[in-house]
Write a protein that holds these residues in place. Sequence first.
Motif, mmCIF file in Angstrom:
data_model
loop_
_atom_site.group_PDB
_atom_site.id
_atom_site.type_symbol
_atom_site.label_atom_id
_atom_site.label_comp_id
_atom_site.label_asym_id
_atom_site.label_seq_id
_atom_site.Cartn_x
_atom_site.Cartn_y
_atom_site.Cartn_z
ATOM 1 N N LEU A 15 64.318 74.342 21.574
ATOM 2 C CA LEU A 15 63.719 73.213 22.283
ATOM 3 C C LEU A 15 62.214 73.422 22.456
ATOM 4 O O LEU A 15 61.426 72.471 22.335
ATOM 5 C CB LEU A 15 64.405 73.041 23.637
ATOM 6 C CG LEU A 15 64.233 71.691 24.332
ATOM 7 C CD1 LEU A 15 64.788 70.557 23.475
ATOM 8 C CD2 LEU A 15 64.931 71.708 25.699
ATOM 9 N N ARG A 16 61.803 74.644 22.703
ATOM 10 C CA ARG A 16 60.363 74.924 22.834
ATOM 11 C C ARG A 16 59.647 74.683 21.502
ATOM 12 O O ARG A 16 58.558 74.086 21.467
ATOM 13 C CB ARG A 16 60.149 76.361 23.308
ATOM 14 C CG ARG A 16 58.671 76.746 23.463
ATOM 15 C CD ARG A 16 57.979 75.774 24.427
ATOM 16 N NE ARG A 16 56.571 76.040 24.574
ATOM 17 C CZ ARG A 16 56.047 76.729 25.600
ATOM 18 N NH1 ARG A 16 56.833 77.261 26.533
ATOM 19 N NH2 ARG A 16 54.757 76.903 25.695
ATOM 20 N N ARG A 17 60.240 75.116 20.396
ATOM 21 C CA ARG A 17 59.621 74.884 19.094
ATOM 22 C C ARG A 17 59.510 73.393 18.802
ATOM 23 O O ARG A 17 58.518 72.932 18.236
ATOM 24 C CB ARG A 17 60.417 75.583 17.983
ATOM 25 C CG ARG A 17 60.386 77.103 18.056
ATOM 26 C CD ARG A 17 60.847 77.740 16.761
ATOM 27 N NE ARG A 17 62.204 77.385 16.392
ATOM 28 C CZ ARG A 17 63.289 78.023 16.806
ATOM 29 N NH1 ARG A 17 63.188 79.047 17.648
ATOM 30 N NH2 ARG A 17 64.490 77.649 16.393
ATOM 31 N N PHE A 18 60.527 72.629 19.206
ATOM 32 C CA PHE A 18 60.491 71.179 19.013
ATOM 33 C C PHE A 18 59.348 70.551 19.801
ATOM 34 O O PHE A 18 58.578 69.743 19.272
ATOM 35 C CB PHE A 18 61.833 70.581 19.428
ATOM 36 C CG PHE A 18 61.825 69.086 19.560
ATOM 37 C CD1 PHE A 18 61.715 68.270 18.444
ATOM 38 C CD2 PHE A 18 61.927 68.487 20.812
ATOM 39 C CE1 PHE A 18 61.703 66.879 18.575
ATOM 40 C CE2 PHE A 18 61.930 67.108 20.949
ATOM 41 C CZ PHE A 18 61.813 66.301 19.819
ATOM 42 N N HIS A 19 59.216 70.927 21.059
ATOM 43 C CA HIS A 19 58.142 70.361 21.878
ATOM 44 C C HIS A 19 56.762 70.763 21.360
ATOM 45 O O HIS A 19 55.830 69.952 21.359
ATOM 46 C CB HIS A 19 58.310 70.783 23.335
ATOM 47 C CG HIS A 19 59.487 70.164 24.000
ATOM 48 N ND1 HIS A 19 60.149 70.755 25.061
ATOM 49 C CD2 HIS A 19 60.150 69.003 23.754
ATOM 50 C CE1 HIS A 19 61.146 69.971 25.438
ATOM 51 N NE2 HIS A 19 61.158 68.908 24.658
ATOM 52 N N ASP A 20 56.628 71.991 20.903
ATOM 53 C CA ASP A 20 55.352 72.422 20.336
ATOM 54 C C ASP A 20 55.023 71.616 19.077
ATOM 55 O O ASP A 20 53.867 71.236 18.842
ATOM 56 C CB ASP A 20 55.394 73.911 20.001
ATOM 57 C CG ASP A 20 55.379 74.806 21.240
ATOM 58 O OD1 ASP A 20 55.065 74.293 22.337
ATOM 59 O OD2 ASP A 20 55.681 76.003 21.108
ATOM 60 N N ALA A 21 56.052 71.334 18.269
ATOM 61 C CA ALA A 21 55.844 70.605 17.016
ATOM 62 C C ALA A 21 55.494 69.142 17.254
ATOM 63 O O ALA A 21 54.830 68.506 16.417
ATOM 64 C CB ALA A 21 57.090 70.706 16.132
ATOM 65 N N ASP A 27 56.986 60.614 32.476
ATOM 66 C CA ASP A 27 56.634 59.797 31.328
ATOM 67 C C ASP A 27 55.283 60.171 30.742
ATOM 68 O O ASP A 27 54.671 59.390 30.025
ATOM 69 C CB ASP A 27 56.631 58.313 31.715
ATOM 70 C CG ASP A 27 55.732 58.019 32.913
ATOM 71 O OD1 ASP A 27 55.272 58.968 33.570
ATOM 72 O OD2 ASP A 27 55.490 56.830 33.191
ATOM 73 N N GLY A 28 54.839 61.374 31.053
ATOM 74 C CA GLY A 28 53.536 61.806 30.576
ATOM 75 C C GLY A 28 53.560 62.204 29.113
ATOM 76 O O GLY A 28 54.488 61.900 28.363
ATOM 77 N N ARG A 29 52.547 62.922 28.710
ATOM 78 C CA ARG A 29 52.392 63.292 27.309
ATOM 79 C C ARG A 29 53.568 64.152 26.845
ATOM 80 O O ARG A 29 53.990 65.074 27.513
ATOM 81 C CB ARG A 29 51.083 64.057 27.103
ATOM 82 C CG ARG A 29 50.817 64.422 25.653
ATOM 83 C CD ARG A 29 49.432 65.043 25.506
ATOM 84 N NE ARG A 29 49.170 65.407 24.121
ATOM 85 C CZ ARG A 29 48.728 64.550 23.211
ATOM 86 N NH1 ARG A 29 48.493 63.303 23.546
ATOM 87 N NH2 ARG A 29 48.502 64.943 21.969
ATOM 88 N N GLY A 30 54.059 63.843 25.662
ATOM 89 C CA GLY A 30 55.133 64.630 25.070
ATOM 90 C C GLY A 30 56.236 63.736 24.539
ATOM 91 O O GLY A 30 56.267 62.524 24.799
ATOM 92 N N ILE A 31 57.115 64.334 23.762
ATOM 93 C CA ILE A 31 58.285 63.654 23.226
ATOM 94 C C ILE A 31 59.517 64.431 23.647
ATOM 95 O O ILE A 31 59.576 65.655 23.502
ATOM 96 C CB ILE A 31 58.232 63.563 21.684
ATOM 97 C CG1 ILE A 31 57.111 62.636 21.254
ATOM 98 C CG2 ILE A 31 59.557 63.075 21.130
ATOM 99 C CD1 ILE A 31 57.367 61.166 21.558
ATOM 100 N N GLY A 45 58.334 61.530 26.798
ATOM 101 C CA GLY A 45 58.826 62.206 27.994
ATOM 102 C C GLY A 45 58.260 63.603 28.063
ATOM 103 O O GLY A 45 57.987 64.217 27.023
ATOM 104 N N SER A 46 58.064 64.109 29.253
ATOM 105 C CA SER A 46 57.464 65.429 29.414
ATOM 106 C C SER A 46 58.469 66.521 29.077
ATOM 107 O O SER A 46 59.690 66.322 29.166
ATOM 108 C CB SER A 46 56.958 65.603 30.850
ATOM 109 O OG SER A 46 58.029 65.468 31.768
ATOM 110 N N PRO A 47 57.991 67.701 28.697
ATOM 111 C CA PRO A 47 58.899 68.782 28.318
ATOM 112 C C PRO A 47 59.937 69.125 29.387
ATOM 113 O O PRO A 47 61.100 69.362 29.069
ATOM 114 C CB PRO A 47 57.953 69.948 28.045
ATOM 115 C CG PRO A 47 56.694 69.297 27.580
ATOM 116 C CD PRO A 47 56.580 68.046 28.429
ATOM 117 N N VAL A 48 59.528 69.167 30.661
ATOM 118 C CA VAL A 48 60.488 69.555 31.696
ATOM 119 C C VAL A 48 61.643 68.567 31.783
ATOM 120 O O VAL A 48 62.768 68.936 32.142
ATOM 121 C CB VAL A 48 59.784 69.702 33.070
ATOM 122 C CG1 VAL A 48 59.290 68.365 33.594
ATOM 123 C CG2 VAL A 48 60.739 70.342 34.088
#
Length: 260
Positions: A91-97, A117-121, A150-153
């Motif tokens: 999941l971390r690699r996905f968010h980084d990508a 709803d901030g930066r991120g997918i 959606g934010s990572p958390v």
Amino acid sequence: MEVPLLGGTANRGRVHRVGDTVRRPLRATSTATHALLRHLEEVGFEGAPRVLGVDDAGREVLSYVPGRALTAPAPAWGLTDDALRSVGQLLRRFHDATAAFDPAPYRWSHPAPAPFDGRGIAHNDPNLDNVVFRAGRAVALIDFDLAAPGSPVWDVAAAARLWAPLRDPVDTTDVRRGRELERARILLDAYGLDDAGRAAFVQALRDSHAWMIGIVREGATHGVPGFAAYWTPEAAARQERAMAWLDRNADALDEALRAP
């Protein structure tokens, strides 16, 4: 030959493997999903299917990701702490990508609500049957129908809710029962969730749970077969027990999951 693929709810019975490809129904948000998957391919992220086009039946064609997802009943090897760590790392690699992906030009199905709803997918549905394993390690995410800003958390909370799992232990019948907080900590540590994410985790967990219940209930109300079959009175009662358990254990969760 078309081989039905098990798992899933919204598209149950409508996803098939054909050789090394997967055929799935197109959706109003497929353009957004395909843009995301193409971005992941461009940045070299190996943990997602590739978009190959549309077939003569009007279905999206994706590459088949070899391996095994944890369809029920989940095998014992998929419930180990090592398997859980690999989910957090994937999941971390996905968010980084996806950090450099711009979702603004596209229409998404269910973006995360404020304040997540901030930066991120977010993948938004990192369920056991949407993670592909090889040799006991999580290597890929599949079923991006709910992916959205959606934010990572927000995504980490969804994963913890499903994989720890964070719910009333009476509804867990496998080796994870009674280890809810311990396994949630394993996941967050493997992901590398920062202090700000841990501070927001409990709220993200409760909001994510309510958000997903709303999607399933709405789908059942509108006659989506998989959602209608799932949303029985017993399923509704399980979700109520889960939310009550989260409320009772909010302080314990917050304490247990703080960074060392």
